[in-house]
Design an enzyme around this catalytic site. Structure first.
Site, mmCIF file in Angstrom:
data_model
loop_
_atom_site.group_PDB
_atom_site.id
_atom_site.type_symbol
_atom_site.label_atom_id
_atom_site.label_comp_id
_atom_site.label_asym_id
_atom_site.label_seq_id
_atom_site.Cartn_x
_atom_site.Cartn_y
_atom_site.Cartn_z
ATOM 1 N N GLY A 148 0.830 -1.194 0.000
ATOM 2 C CA GLY A 148 0.000 0.000 0.000
ATOM 3 C C GLY A 148 0.866 1.246 0.000
ATOM 4 O O GLY A 148 2.050 1.207 0.344
ATOM 5 N N CYS A 149 0.272 2.355 -0.382
ATOM 6 C CA CYS A 149 1.038 3.598 -0.482
ATOM 7 C C CYS A 149 1.482 4.072 0.900
ATOM 8 O O CYS A 149 2.652 4.383 1.114
ATOM 9 C CB CYS A 149 0.225 4.674 -1.194
ATOM 10 S SG CYS A 149 -1.450 4.927 -0.559
ATOM 11 N N TYR A 150 0.550 4.134 1.844
ATOM 12 C CA TYR A 150 0.925 4.562 3.196
ATOM 13 C C TYR A 150 1.960 3.616 3.814
ATOM 14 O O TYR A 150 2.971 4.073 4.365
ATOM 15 C CB TYR A 150 -0.306 4.616 4.095
ATOM 16 C CG TYR A 150 -1.195 5.805 3.928
ATOM 17 C CD1 TYR A 150 -0.737 7.108 4.138
ATOM 18 C CD2 TYR A 150 -2.552 5.649 3.615
ATOM 19 C CE1 TYR A 150 -1.592 8.203 4.026
ATOM 20 C CE2 TYR A 150 -3.406 6.739 3.503
ATOM 21 C CZ TYR A 150 -2.922 8.013 3.709
ATOM 22 O OH TYR A 150 -3.760 9.086 3.615
ATOM 23 N N THR A 152 4.203 1.792 2.419
ATOM 24 C CA THR A 152 5.531 1.980 1.827
ATOM 25 C C THR A 152 6.272 3.117 2.524
ATOM 26 O O THR A 152 7.429 2.983 2.935
ATOM 27 C CB THR A 152 5.406 2.275 0.319
ATOM 28 O OG1 THR A 152 4.818 1.146 -0.333
ATOM 29 C CG2 THR A 152 6.757 2.578 -0.303
#
Lengths: 345, 345, 345, 345
Positions: A148-150, A152
């Site tokens: 997921g972006c968060y 990472t």
């Protein structure tokens, strides 16, 4: 040339995958899918592709896997977990950008995603696709669960601290600030321009689904379960995530030692940059690239570390990290097609 | 009619003071000053005042105080602390929007502002102008030190917790997100549009001057010194501050108890709103008003409270709070001239 | 106290009507309607009203008119034209913010709105609510058709030129730039944040429905039919319209004469400001107010006039102009409740 | 490998030149200059280059040309026109991104730039670097005057109309909307974030220096002098220029004929895309690329053509167009290093 299929090609991460693969010397795009737009040409849906890439959008079906080497799944969570086994069995490797195969424990998946996992037998085989932590496993994986972006941003900010004993592992807080593209391209009242512009708000406090993902990976590094306070915030900007993470120092350590620890941890990483002491991360300096910047503040007054990390949520937080994983899975140089510098301003 | 002088009338907080006083039924503007623009008319410097308020800008001199009842000082830090005594001695009350008289200990002032205080004998008399904490003292004050924008948001978010024994007072973290107008109107490379737009960054970690102000006020409430991690961030927006504050719960307390505690604490406050359970603060809902919204998340997994507060940094964080203080100092109804609802969108 | 009903109270213009009437000393809000949200309280739908105005939203029915003096209709086009007769017959005056009664010719209405007018007999009685052109008629009107946002800006920019013979009436071009709130609050793919942010586009070229409205009013002033090129553009901002209008000079006229003509034309207007020569309009200087700024460039090289006008699309372009009309209709001072200065920045 | 020097490397166009040349397979960067920052490393001034390109910034001196094949001059107007002869005489080719060699008539230069040209003898040799108009001359040029950002957009929008006799050449109006990066990186009160955000304004009406450049090129195409109304506007966004140009149709022509004319004119152009009928240009669809989109509206009511063009002001309007010119000058494929698709969103 490797043949790739991009499923969900008209969403923001799908569009970025197309853009990245078009400049990748070793991969060609064999199919693009978008069930809601099937039959249309790409430029009808996305004028930026006018005269550049104008393939027809098709429906996602199992037989697309037959003439592909790799499937990039840029679909909503739970939309494709039932199809992944067929793709794998057809001999295709899969990079799944959704959350479906990120969590190792199907019960944790069900708890946070409110639905049972339908292909739990494949979770075991999936590798969490953060190259900085799992490079060797990714190289031999058939199924990579792209982070997921968060997670990472938050994991890269905290990873170097997990094994050195300097911080209280029960004190971790990640206050994260994301651009609106993180919410995807679907219609949504709260992401209409006038509702999202010129203001800041917190959302999903205590309930955001990226929480268990962060805890799983940091806990694995630390060698014991841990809990993280994860507080996402929506920023009035299109791209980028800044993560500000807080940790209580549990023993005496100098700013130089911390700085050195981070530099050492990421010494050979092609896409992580530890900023000079006294500099903090700024999303503008990494957006539209696969780079992650990390800047550290050591607060001796309060005995805390404050670590800031910046990534592009659609790239290192999604699509370019997916290409980085694909490079590893197919033994290409890891940076192939991803060398572009951030675009500032 | 009360006669007011606004010093520093062409900065952002000065402009807001003019706008607010123009709609205040009991105060008239006697003088406006701006040393760099003296001799010009207001509309030359600020076209929004064209045909509305076109007084000439004059230089700030001690004798302006003679025919005024109150001076609003919207000047850079340390610019007016030498002049304040003359204003007071001329019989004028002063609302100082700078930091000069906020810190009770001149040594702390010197430590954080890197210059000795030149009027330390007046610090004793100054009252910290947060009406929610010091209403009675403000009513009888001659010199009010109007709070900083960040401290206003952070203190209001944490104040109800300081005396109830529920949280660890050494665990407080304030992750604050401010619009760019907080940096004032002076030329600055980092606040040029292309440098501040479409991105987020942290700044001033461990060194921001609002830290001792937050600690002073929360410590006074708690009855003992305490330290707060204060992490300011610059948002790509003009106005608003969202403060996300974190505190470790040190004993069992239910979400309802916390919610009730906040509602009780702010029950009679005209400008603070505690949002319903499950709602978090959003700066868009308070900007261009004197209101503060507070929303609370109780994280039982991690035993933390996460409290969000939203204000307009130029209003409740500066100019409208100054008018609120002035109303108290001159025995006007506290809300006089400040009743306007937030302007959304 | 005049009693008002606001229909469509949760849209952007409805919200602004509430905010304005709350600060109007002679009008009280009797009812607010929002069919989709009926039964909810205002603050549930719009947190900015928390603790300020928390009336229950009801359904729009004819009998609401019985205990009201005035209805403000902030509804989509064609949504209320069938209901207006009943409101009027109940003795209520109506300010309709939609386009339903703006065009004097029902055939023109049908041509541009693609639906027949259902209450054509009332068009005759309706007055086009631009006070700068129709003040005396508005004073005695029962039904005021509040102008569109674009027409308000474009007409005010061109009106002084219509009768002086200086410009070619067949050369008029209005290149208009609007903030996104002009599109209203409904869900819309093209006004999602990431689609509307950080870019500019033209839309509705040759087909925008505000075209006949501009032509009707300018033609009436000129005393003969005329056609205007109207080109709307969507700006990455929440509020404001800048209109840049072009006209060919058909005879020799000096910049001073033009400037004087505009000053004379708007001399007694409380809300229109002609900027000094050499200054051009800027939406930032008028937003969140009822003011209109006009700045003029005289291009002797090309023999053109370029006139810029700036308004707030939700205020002078909608809600505050509606209140201005209401003030006229009920013989209140025209500026009552509308004196607030623009809010900058 | 071709060796390039980038003068003015820390401005926005200089930074883009670095980014583009880093991904160009046939050009290497030999020197970067920035007089104000000489001696510093690139990443100190621009953190986005951290760990990517960290050359030392040097002063711009004539001898830099000795070991370079090409100089890219990304300097303010008039800053380098005295140095260009020395560079050329050293055998180096020059792409000048300033306005110094764009105007063929030194008197016109002096009239608009308020300073005499100091190297008029070199104007003759300079080629105006718009490949769509001057490709063959650019191929053999030693000195290319890279076009201004506004002229690039306006000329590409109008060029196909200059020789077909369909429009009145005295009726041309270019209403242009630019992102703030067009103003460069220098400190400027009007481009501070809070002054440029959330609003639109016109500037430089009748006086903007890009006017003669547009007139020169369109006049050359038309075969006779002509004048254009050029009205620039500042948009609240970082990048992109939308040009909306208006022309009176002087004879009967169908929308299909116009569409076909544009498609034919740009048929072989690698970077210009004529959008399908009914579509208008949107800067979001071209930013961060070298592409230009053109969309056409044919208004039969008013007998006008409205043509919209969109470019990235820093790329097709500056740096990537400079690389395109360099490719032509050194006989590389014209698209080399410039193939990247636009980055959306």
């Amino acid at each position: 040339m490797l043949k790739a299929c991009i499923a969900g090609a008209t969403g923001y991460t799908g569009l970025e995958l197309i853009r990245l693969l078009l400049q990748h010397p070793d991969i060609e795009i064999a199919h693009i899918t978008a069930d809601a737009n099937k039959g249309k040409r790409m430029s009808e849906v996305c004028p930026s592709m006018e005269g550049i890439f104008d393939r027809e959008l098709v429906e996602l079906t199992p037989d697309l896997a037959r003439d592909c080497d790799v499937m990039f799944l840029a679909l909503p969570h739970t939309a494709a977990m039932d199809k992944v086994p067929a793709f794998l069995e057809a001999g295709c490797k899969v990079v799944d950008l959704s959350a479906d195969f990120r969590l190792r424990d199907p019960n944790v998946f069900e708890e946070w995603y409110k639905t049972p996992h339908v292909s739990p037998q494949w979770i075991e085989e999936a590798v969490y696709g953060l190259p900085e932590l799992h490079r060797e496993k990714i190289k031999i994986a058939r199924l990579v669960a792209n982070p997921g972006c968060y997670p990472t941003g938050a994991i890269l900010a905290l990873a170097p601290l997990m094994q050195c004993g300097w911080v209280d592992l029960d004190s971790l807080i990640a206050d994260c600030k994301s651009g609106v593209s993180g919410a995807g391209r679907k219609l949504n009242a709260s992401t209409q321009f006038c509702e999202a512009n010129e203001g800041v708000s917190a959302y999903g406090l205590t309930t955001h689904r990226h929480t268990p993902e962060i805890e799983q990976e940091l806990g694995a590094l630390a060698g014991r379960p841990l809990r993280v306070v994860f507080a996402p915030h929506l920023m009035p900007m299109t791209r980028g995530i800044l993560s500000t993470v807080y940790a209580n120092l549990s023993e005496e350590v100098t700013p130089d030692q911390v700085q050195e620890r981070y530099r050492e941890f990421y010494r050979d990483e092609p896409f992580v940059r530890v900023l000079p002491a006294g500099k903090f991360a700024d999303t503008r300096q990494v957006v539209r690239s696969n780079f992650c910047h990390i800047g550290i503040a050591h607060d001796s007054r309060t005995k805390r570390l404050i670590v800031t990390s910046a990534i592009d949520n659609l790239l290192k937080g999604a699509s370019s990290q997916a290409v980085q994983n694909c490079n590893l899975m197919f033994d290409f140089p890891e940076t192939r097609g991803l060398e572009s510098a951030p675009v500032f301003p």
